[in-house]
Write an enzyme that holds these catalytic residues in place. Structure first.
Site, short mmCIF file in Angstrom:
data_model
loop_
_atom_site.label_atom_id
_atom_site.label_comp_id
_atom_site.label_asym_id
_atom_site.label_seq_id
_atom_site.Cartn_x
_atom_site.Cartn_y
_atom_site.Cartn_z
N CYS A 128 0.88 -1.18 0.00
CA CYS A 128 0.00 0.00 0.00
C CYS A 128 0.91 1.23 0.00
O CYS A 128 2.10 1.12 -0.35
CB CYS A 128 -0.98 -0.02 1.17
SG CYS A 128 -0.22 0.07 2.81
N ASN A 185 2.25 1.58 4.37
CA ASN A 185 2.55 0.32 5.08
C ASN A 185 2.26 0.43 6.58
O ASN A 185 2.90 -0.20 7.41
CB ASN A 185 4.00 -0.14 4.84
CG ASN A 185 4.30 -1.58 5.25
OD1 ASN A 185 5.41 -1.89 5.66
ND2 ASN A 185 3.34 -2.46 5.17
N CYS A 201 -1.42 0.95 7.39
CA CYS A 201 -2.87 0.66 7.51
C CYS A 201 -3.24 -0.59 6.72
O CYS A 201 -3.40 -1.67 7.27
CB CYS A 201 -3.70 1.85 7.05
SG CYS A 201 -3.46 3.35 8.03
N ARG A 202 -3.41 -0.46 5.40
CA ARG A 202 -3.99 -1.55 4.62
C ARG A 202 -3.09 -2.77 4.50
O ARG A 202 -3.53 -3.90 4.75
CB ARG A 202 -4.37 -1.03 3.22
CG ARG A 202 -5.50 -0.01 3.25
CD ARG A 202 -5.63 0.74 1.94
NE ARG A 202 -4.48 1.60 1.71
CZ ARG A 202 -4.27 2.31 0.62
NH1 ARG A 202 -5.16 2.25 -0.37
NH2 ARG A 202 -3.21 3.08 0.51
N SER A 203 -1.83 -2.57 4.08
CA SER A 203 -1.02 -3.77 3.83
C SER A 203 -0.60 -4.52 5.10
O SER A 203 -0.55 -5.76 5.08
CB SER A 203 0.18 -3.48 2.92
OG SER A 203 1.06 -2.55 3.48
N ASP A 215 -8.28 3.95 1.13
CA ASP A 215 -7.29 4.35 2.12
C ASP A 215 -8.04 4.90 3.35
O ASP A 215 -8.74 5.89 3.23
CB ASP A 215 -6.41 5.44 1.49
CG ASP A 215 -5.30 5.89 2.40
OD1 ASP A 215 -5.33 5.52 3.59
OD2 ASP A 215 -4.43 6.61 1.92
P1 4NP Z 1 -1.78 2.96 4.01
O1 4NP Z 1 -2.43 4.33 4.55
O2 4NP Z 1 -1.23 3.25 2.64
O3 4NP Z 1 -2.96 2.02 3.98
O4 4NP Z 1 -0.73 2.57 5.01
C1 4NP Z 1 -1.75 5.54 4.63
C2 4NP Z 1 -0.83 5.75 5.62
C3 4NP Z 1 -0.20 6.97 5.73
C4 4NP Z 1 -0.50 7.98 4.83
C5 4NP Z 1 -1.41 7.77 3.81
C6 4NP Z 1 -2.03 6.54 3.71
N1 4NP Z 1 0.14 9.24 4.96
O5 4NP Z 1 -0.22 10.16 4.20
O6 4NP Z 1 1.03 9.41 5.82
#
Ligand code: 4NP
Length: 160
Positions: free
Chosen positions: A10, A13, A15-17, A127
């Protein structure tokens, strides 16, 4: 036979993955295949490298008995060669991976996570980072659906 190597990707790294990693880990463990399937996750961005998953994601996981204890890392070009199957959460993840592989040698290994869902019709895993708690629960719903399909796909490949 060497283990089948699976990577979830993702953006951050956190939240989703890592949620995909944790849900898949439980399914693979229940199937007795932990020695045959190696699971990891990474982010296309390195902002959160070295950190635990987002506390909101960990809390949503803990409510369903999961332990999302992954430490974030950024994806590297070598990962594209190393892993057998790479699951992206959205179109941007896919574009960012393609930028690491200008010759597109590994395109066939990269698939959208949602292709493996049978009970949800989303094309991308949304997201949850900037939203409320329900977004984190929804991510786990999608993970439980898609990871079951991914396990079937890997079992099919291992049997070949
Ligand atoms: P992820 O979510 O891609 O599912 O881990 C996010 C985590 C952090 C951010 C964006 C999406 N960020 O903008 O810091």
């Amino acid at each position: 036979m060497p283990p089948f190597k699976l990577l979830f990707v993702c953006l951050g790294n956190i939240c989703r993955s890592p949620a995909a990693d944790g849900v898949m880990n439980r399914l693979v463990k229940e199937a007795g295949l932990l020695d045959q399937i190696h699971i990891d996750s990474a982010g296309t961005a390195g902002w959160h490298a070295g950190k635990h998953a987002d506390p909101r994601m960990r809390k949503a996981g803990a409510e369903r008995g999961y332990d999302f204890s992954h430490i974030a890392r950024q994806v590297r070009a070598e990962d594209l060669a190393h892993y057998d199957l790479i699951l992206v959460m959205d179109d941007q993840n896919r574009r960012d991976l393609s930028a690491l592989d200008p010759q597109r040698l590994h395109d066939a290994k990269i698939r959208h996570f949602c292709e493996f869902c049978t009970r949800h019709s989303e094309r991308e895993v949304p997201d949850p980072y900037y939203g409320g708690d329900s977004g984190f629960q929804h991510v786990i719903d999608l993970m439980e659906d898609g990871c079951a399909g991914i396990l079937l796909e890997i079992q099919r490949r291992l049997a070949q």
